[in-house]
Design an enzyme around this catalytic site. Structure first.
Site, PDB file in Angstrom:
ATOM      1  N   LYS A  48      10.719  -2.308   0.963  1.00 50.92           N
ATOM      2  CA  LYS A  48       9.739  -1.781   2.205  1.00 50.92           C
ATOM      3  C   LYS A  48       8.265  -2.579   2.184  1.00 50.92           C
ATOM      4  O   LYS A  48       7.873  -3.039   1.246  1.00 50.92           O
ATOM      5  CB  LYS A  48       9.284  -0.582   1.564  1.00 50.92           C
ATOM      6  CG  LYS A  48       8.453   0.222   2.547  1.00 50.92           C
ATOM      7  CD  LYS A  48       7.918   1.561   2.145  1.00 50.92           C
ATOM      8  CE  LYS A  48       7.436   2.617   3.201  1.00 50.92           C
ATOM      9  NZ  LYS A  48       5.863   1.962   3.333  1.00 50.92           N
ATOM     10  N   THR A  84       8.095  -1.079  -2.929  1.00 45.97           N
ATOM     11  CA  THR A  84       7.218  -1.485  -1.947  1.00 45.97           C
ATOM     12  C   THR A  84       6.655  -2.848  -2.353  1.00 45.97           C
ATOM     13  O   THR A  84       6.328  -3.203  -3.500  1.00 45.97           O
ATOM     14  CB  THR A  84       6.062  -0.467  -1.695  1.00 45.97           C
ATOM     15  OG1 THR A  84       6.835   0.902  -1.278  1.00 45.97           O
ATOM     16  CG2 THR A  84       5.187  -0.574  -0.816  1.00 45.97           C
ATOM     17  N   HIS A 102       2.757  -0.455   6.486  1.00 45.47           N
ATOM     18  CA  HIS A 102       2.048   0.588   5.528  1.00 45.47           C
ATOM     19  C   HIS A 102       1.231   1.475   6.268  1.00 45.47           C
ATOM     20  O   HIS A 102       0.294   1.700   5.744  1.00 45.47           O
ATOM     21  CB  HIS A 102       1.126  -0.119   4.409  1.00 45.47           C
ATOM     22  CG  HIS A 102       1.372   0.586   3.103  1.00 45.47           C
ATOM     23  ND1 HIS A 102       2.038   0.350   2.225  1.00 45.47           N
ATOM     24  CD2 HIS A 102       0.393   1.526   2.598  1.00 45.47           C
ATOM     25  CE1 HIS A 102       2.161   0.991   1.105  1.00 45.47           C
ATOM     26  NE2 HIS A 102       0.865   1.545   1.362  1.00 45.47           N
ATOM     27  N   SER A 116       6.512   9.111  -3.968  1.00 41.41           N
ATOM     28  CA  SER A 116       5.912   7.830  -4.278  1.00 41.41           C
ATOM     29  C   SER A 116       5.650   7.821  -5.544  1.00 41.41           C
ATOM     30  O   SER A 116       5.370   8.701  -6.498  1.00 41.41           O
ATOM     31  CB  SER A 116       4.624   8.318  -3.376  1.00 41.41           C
ATOM     32  OG  SER A 116       3.805   7.108  -3.794  1.00 41.41           O
ATOM     33  N   TYR A 133       6.137   1.118  -7.093  1.00 41.78           N
ATOM     34  CA  TYR A 133       5.223  -0.121  -7.008  1.00 41.78           C
ATOM     35  C   TYR A 133       5.464  -0.719  -8.498  1.00 41.78           C
ATOM     36  O   TYR A 133       5.711   0.041  -9.337  1.00 41.78           O
ATOM     37  CB  TYR A 133       3.701   0.434  -7.238  1.00 41.78           C
ATOM     38  CG  TYR A 133       3.255   1.052  -5.550  1.00 41.78           C
ATOM     39  CD1 TYR A 133       2.937   0.318  -4.661  1.00 41.78           C
ATOM     40  CD2 TYR A 133       2.714   2.485  -5.476  1.00 41.78           C
ATOM     41  CE1 TYR A 133       2.810   0.849  -3.487  1.00 41.78           C
ATOM     42  CE2 TYR A 133       2.187   2.725  -4.361  1.00 41.78           C
ATOM     43  CZ  TYR A 133       2.493   2.042  -3.373  1.00 41.78           C
ATOM     44  OH  TYR A 133       1.893   2.440  -1.976  1.00 41.78           O
TER      45      TYR A 133
END
Length: 403
Positions: free
Chosen positions: A253, A157, A277, A107, A131
């Site tokens: 995503k 994402t 999520h 992540s 992100y």
């Protein structure tokens, strides 16, 4: 140390070991938790239709993602702030995934540097979850560093332009860095193992963001950047910008509708992840496994408005049987989120190894009982849609409706 028989055993152990604040952060969903519950319950809408007297003497759960082999149609998915559960948790998760023959997705909100994760698994299959913040130079730096470290796939994402409303965090006073209120101090005293690890290892930091921003670790500042400085202008045309910085596969995503799946396909994504999520954003949505069949029908085959793209899903996977159902409904693979975290939160490296071994064994057992010798034979014909327990009863037996 006694053996655990299922993922739920690890969940209960994680609950005992973690403070309430930490466990609620791991476990909780948005608002009243409706989407979170639906993710899990939705798998019960389908039952298995096994075939017998088939040759399962050489059953294999192996598959491949873009020509690269994986031990099963599973990926250890991206989860943030994992250092809250165990020191260097991201590296432990990556190592366990590599040992199990599965990809690991790191992540943006990881508490270990991506370079340290690569050092922990020199030969592991690593993907990066991204992100995009208002200052896109941060994302560009993250992609550059990941390329240089040999990460192969990018997972963009798109369902978190703002953070969902999480009542449990409000009730617990969860803010970063953690503030030691009398209630939290009392909770820490009831969980000495977790508290000692946090004391010795220090509070988790969002190290990847700090590195790409070019600052020393500052949890309060970098957590605020994630929660309040996301790029709200991000659009489908920005996949072209991503492609300029990423030569490998690009997955999108956070897809729950056919229209968005077609947009991802039209703009050149290699795949999508059907996801809400983990029920942590909108309080009420379709479960991903409910949306999966119609999305697979729309973009999972060539001639569907563009080249076929790979469709993954996440949300609510707690059993190998859940993986089998998702694959039978058309998923190329599933992302594991909370399940590996229960393992690492309960027993560190040993716990993650245990959870992944359980899921792999359960998947293979399910395949054998279904009469499926390989992943390719996990098709919709192996499922039947089940009515509610309160309807369509005949002679006391539920009548299943074929898909």
């Amino acid at each position: 140390m006694h053996a655990f028989s299922c993922v739920e055993d690890y969940r209960q152990a994680a609950r005992r070991r973690l403070t309430k604040l930490a466990f609620d952060y791991l476990e909780g969903g948005a608002e009243d938790g409706e989407a979170l519950r639906r993710n899990r319950d939705a798998f019960g809408q389908w039952g298995f239709a096994p075939r017998v007297m088939t040759d399962i003497s050489a059953t294999s759960s192996e598959t491949n993602f873009w020509g690269r082999s994986a031990a099963a149609p599973m990926v250890v998915g991206p989860t943030g702030l994992n250092g809250l559960f165990w020191p260097r948790a991201d590296e432990l998760l990556a190592r366990a995934a590599a040992d199990a023959g599965l990809p690991f997705v790191l992540s943006t909100a990881s508490t270990s540097l991506l370079e340290d994760v690569r050092a922990a698994v020199p030969d592991g299959e690593l993907w990066l979850q991204l992100y995009v913040q208002q200052d896109r130079r941060i994302a560009e730096s993250m992609m550059r560093r990941a390329r240089e470290a040999g990460f192969r796939t990018l997972m963009l994402t798109v369902d978190t332009p703002v953070h969902g409303k999480r009542d449990h965090d409000t009730r617990n006073g969860f803010k970063l860095p953690l503030r030691f209120t009398p209630r939290l101090v009392a909770d820490c005293m009831r969980h000495p193992h977790w508290s000692w690890q946090m004391l010795v290892g220090g509070a988790p930091q969002l190290r990847n963001i700090a590195q790409s921003v070019g600052e020393r670790a500052d949890l309060a500042r970098h957590a605020a950047m994630l929660s309040r400085q996301m790029d709200l202008s991000l659009g489908w045309h920005d996949l072209a910008w991503v492609r300029k910085h990423w030569p490998g596969e690009v997955l999108v995503k956070g897809i729950l509708t056919v229209d968005d799946a077609r947009q991802a396909q039209a703009h050149g994504a290699d795949g999508i992840i059907v996801s809400n999520h983990g029920g942590r954003q909108l309080g009420s949505t379709l479960a991903p496994v409910e949306a999966l069949p119609m999305i697979v029908d729309a973009v999972g085959a060539s001639g569907s408005g563009g080249p076929a793209i790979s469709v993954f899903m996440d949300g609510g996977v707690r059993r190998g049987a859940d993986v089998a159902k998702a694959v039978a409904l058309g998923a190329k693979g599933v992302l594991l989120g909370r399940a590996p975290l229960y393992g690492v939160a309960a027993r560190g490296a040993q716990g993650v190894d245990g959870v992944l071994a359980l899921l792999l064994n359960e998947l293979r057992t399910t395949m054998q009982l279904l009469g499926c010798a390989n992943v390719g034979t996990l098709t919709a014909e192996r499922l039947a849609r089940l009515p509610s327990l309160h309807e369509n009863r005949s002679g006391g037996a539920i009548q299943a409706n074929p898909l």
